[in-house]
Design a protein around this motif. Sequence first.
Motif, mmCIF file in Angstrom:
data_model
loop_
_atom_site.group_PDB
_atom_site.id
_atom_site.type_symbol
_atom_site.label_atom_id
_atom_site.label_comp_id
_atom_site.label_asym_id
_atom_site.label_seq_id
_atom_site.Cartn_x
_atom_site.Cartn_y
_atom_site.Cartn_z
ATOM 1 N N PHE A 1 0.713 -1.131 -0.015
ATOM 2 C CA PHE A 1 -0.034 0.129 0.041
ATOM 3 C C PHE A 1 0.787 1.284 0.025
ATOM 4 N N ARG A 2 0.398 2.175 -1.042
ATOM 5 C CA ARG A 2 1.426 3.448 -0.947
ATOM 6 C C ARG A 2 0.751 4.596 -0.101
ATOM 7 N N ILE A 3 1.604 5.157 0.580
ATOM 8 C CA ILE A 3 0.933 6.654 1.016
ATOM 9 C C ILE A 3 2.061 7.501 0.456
ATOM 10 N N PRO A 4 1.639 8.174 -0.815
ATOM 11 C CA PRO A 4 2.496 8.733 -1.446
ATOM 12 C C PRO A 4 2.792 10.374 -0.750
ATOM 13 N N GLN A 5 1.849 10.638 -0.061
ATOM 14 C CA GLN A 5 2.279 12.224 0.433
ATOM 15 C C GLN A 5 3.467 12.018 1.530
ATOM 16 N N SER A 6 3.431 10.971 1.942
ATOM 17 C CA SER A 6 4.658 10.562 3.099
ATOM 18 C C SER A 6 5.993 9.856 2.290
ATOM 19 N N GLU A 7 5.908 9.630 1.047
ATOM 20 C CA GLU A 7 6.788 8.890 0.372
ATOM 21 C C GLU A 7 7.113 7.541 1.220
ATOM 22 N N ALA A 8 5.960 6.896 1.671
ATOM 23 C CA ALA A 8 5.945 5.678 2.151
ATOM 24 C C ALA A 8 5.159 4.615 1.673
ATOM 25 N N ILE A 9 5.635 3.281 2.117
ATOM 26 C CA ILE A 9 4.786 2.186 1.661
ATOM 27 C C ILE A 9 4.535 1.262 2.977
ATOM 28 N N ILE A 10 3.415 0.689 3.123
ATOM 29 C CA ILE A 10 3.259 -0.324 4.095
ATOM 30 C C ILE A 10 3.127 -1.884 3.050
ATOM 31 N N ASN A 11 3.701 -2.732 3.806
ATOM 32 C CA ASN A 11 3.643 -4.166 3.010
ATOM 33 C C ASN A 11 3.655 -5.233 4.135
ATOM 34 N N ARG A 12 2.999 -6.013 3.790
ATOM 35 C CA ARG A 12 2.741 -7.356 4.537
ATOM 36 C C ARG A 12 2.801 -8.426 3.317
ATOM 37 N N MET A 13 3.921 -8.425 2.861
ATOM 38 C CA MET A 13 4.149 -9.683 1.953
ATOM 39 C C MET A 13 4.463 -10.840 2.419
ATOM 40 N N SER B 1 4.930 1.108 14.029
ATOM 41 C CA SER B 1 4.457 2.669 14.215
ATOM 42 C C SER B 1 3.688 2.987 13.103
ATOM 43 N N ARG B 2 2.523 3.765 13.551
ATOM 44 C CA ARG B 2 1.964 4.474 12.529
ATOM 45 C C ARG B 2 1.826 6.034 13.059
ATOM 46 N N GLU B 3 2.587 6.335 13.750
ATOM 47 C CA GLU B 3 2.359 7.780 14.394
ATOM 48 C C GLU B 3 2.675 8.736 13.266
ATOM 49 N N ALA B 4 3.863 8.366 12.366
ATOM 50 C CA ALA B 4 4.128 9.450 11.651
ATOM 51 C C ALA B 4 3.033 9.426 10.374
ATOM 52 N N VAL B 5 2.123 8.658 10.160
ATOM 53 C CA VAL B 5 1.398 8.764 9.130
ATOM 54 C C VAL B 5 -0.319 8.605 9.542
ATOM 55 N N SER B 6 -0.310 8.850 10.783
ATOM 56 C CA SER B 6 -1.897 8.692 11.412
ATOM 57 C C SER B 6 -2.804 9.519 10.486
ATOM 58 N N GLY B 7 -3.915 9.093 10.296
ATOM 59 C CA GLY B 7 -5.008 9.906 9.350
ATOM 60 C C GLY B 7 -4.830 9.939 7.823
ATOM 61 N N ASP C 1 -3.764 2.643 8.260
ATOM 62 C CA ASP C 1 -4.354 1.790 9.063
ATOM 63 C C ASP C 1 -3.905 0.320 8.612
ATOM 64 N N GLU C 2 -3.580 0.236 7.513
ATOM 65 C CA GLU C 2 -3.179 -1.244 6.965
ATOM 66 C C GLU C 2 -2.214 -2.030 7.681
ATOM 67 N N THR C 3 -2.502 -3.285 7.840
ATOM 68 C CA THR C 3 -1.484 -3.997 8.686
ATOM 69 C C THR C 3 -0.155 -4.309 7.694
ATOM 70 N N GLY C 4 1.118 -4.171 8.644
ATOM 71 C CA GLY C 4 2.146 -4.568 8.115
ATOM 72 C C GLY C 4 3.324 -3.737 8.325
ATOM 73 N N GLY C 5 4.412 -3.774 7.613
ATOM 74 C CA GLY C 5 5.835 -2.628 8.187
ATOM 75 C C GLY C 5 5.660 -1.856 7.202
ATOM 76 N N LEU C 6 5.885 -0.442 7.973
ATOM 77 C CA LEU C 6 5.918 0.863 7.150
ATOM 78 C C LEU C 6 7.305 1.246 7.089
ATOM 79 N N SER C 7 7.533 1.553 5.707
ATOM 80 C CA SER C 7 9.062 2.045 5.209
ATOM 81 C C SER C 7 8.749 3.492 4.353
ATOM 82 N N GLY C 8 10.002 4.036 4.508
ATOM 83 C CA GLY C 8 9.881 5.461 3.443
ATOM 84 C C GLY C 8 10.082 6.400 4.483
ATOM 85 N N GLY C 9 10.006 7.501 4.196
ATOM 86 C CA GLY C 9 10.084 9.039 4.882
ATOM 87 C C GLY C 9 9.698 8.764 6.310
ATOM 88 N N PRO C 10 8.600 8.096 6.514
ATOM 89 C CA PRO C 10 8.435 8.178 8.048
ATOM 90 C C PRO C 10 9.299 7.512 8.863
#
Length: 336
Positions: free
Chosen positions: A98-110, A247-253, A258-267
Motif C-alpha cells: 500500500f502506498r502513502i504517496p504524501q509521505s513517500e511511504a509504503i506499507i507491506n505485509r508480503m 508504528s503509525r504515528e508519523a502517518v496517522s490519518g 491503518d493497513e496491517t504490515g511494516g511501514l517504510s519510507g520517509g516516516p
Amino acid sequence: MLYDLARPLLFALSPDSAHELSIWTLKHFAGWMPAAQPLEAQPVEVMGIRFPNRVGLAAGLDKNGEAIDALASFGFGHIEVGSVTPRGQPGNPKPRIFRIPQSEAIINRMGFNNHGVDNLVSHIRTARFKGVLGVNIGKNLDTPIERAVDDYLICLDKVYAHASYVTVNISSPNTKNLRQLQGESELDGLLGQLKARQQQLSDQHGRYVPLTLKIAPDLDDAQITNIADALRRHRIDGVIATNTTLSREAVSGQPNADETGGLSGGPLRHASTAVIAKLAKALAGELPIIGVGGITEGQHAREKLEAGASLVQLYTGFIYHGPSLVRDAVTATRDF
C-alpha cells in the motif's frame, strides 16, 4: 530520465502489480539496459569486502534474484537479494502493498513470498554481476519459531558459496512471531549456531563469508544494548538497521495508514537513524552498521553515516525516485 516517464504508469497500477511488472521488465530486458551510471568510484572496505561506494539496494525488491544484472546498472555499490526461505511460499494474500504517496511511504505485509532458496541460487549462478551481492535469509511461515534456526541453517548452507555476505532477517513484522528471535535468550541460541556453521562452511569452501543481522526499529534502549552485546559475543560481522516499523504515528490519518504490515519510507527515517546512533554507541566501533530506512534524498544517506553507519541501503525511496536517488546518495556520501 526513463524512470520519470515510467513512474506515472507504474503508480497508475496497484502496488502489487507495479512491483511484479517492474521485476518482470528488469528480468527480461536486462540486456537492453544502459550501462551503469557513470558514478565516481568511492571504494570503502567494510567486513573485509571492498564496496565500490557506500550505497546499496536493500533486500525485498528482488526476492528471487531475478533482476540482479538490471539492478546493477543503476550504480549501486552492492545489491542484497531475498528474503529467501528453504521452501517456496506464496506469502500473504493480495493486496499486500500500500502506498502513502504524501509521505513517500509504503506499507507491506508480503510475508516472505519467494520461490525458495534453490530457485534463488539458480538465478545467482546465471547472473553476470560480479559485484558485492548480499543474500537475505528467513524462515518459512509454517516452521515453528522454536525450530527457526533449522531454516536459517538450511539457507546459509545453500547460499554461502554464492554470496559476498549473508543477512539473517529476524525483524520482518510479517511472519508470525519472527521478532521473538530478537529476544535475549532466543538470539543467543540462534547466533551461536549460525556462527558455528559459518566457521564450518568457511573451512569447507576456503572462503570467509560475513554474517550480518537485520533488526527492527521498534526496539527500546535495553533491547538495543542486549542485541549489541550478543553481536559482539558471537563475533557477528555486521548489523543492518533497520527493517520496517509497526508504528503509525508519523502517518496517522493518512490513506492506507491503518493497513496491517511494516511501514517504510520517509516516516521511518528518524526512527532508523536513532537506532543506528544507539547501536553505534553500544558497539563502540567493534562491528559495522548498515543503515537503511527513510532515505528519500542524498542528505538522508549522509545522516545515517554521521549517526554511525558505514554503508547505507535504499528501497522505498528508490521506488519513489528511481536511479537518480542512487546518484544523489553516492554524491552525498562522497569523502565521508
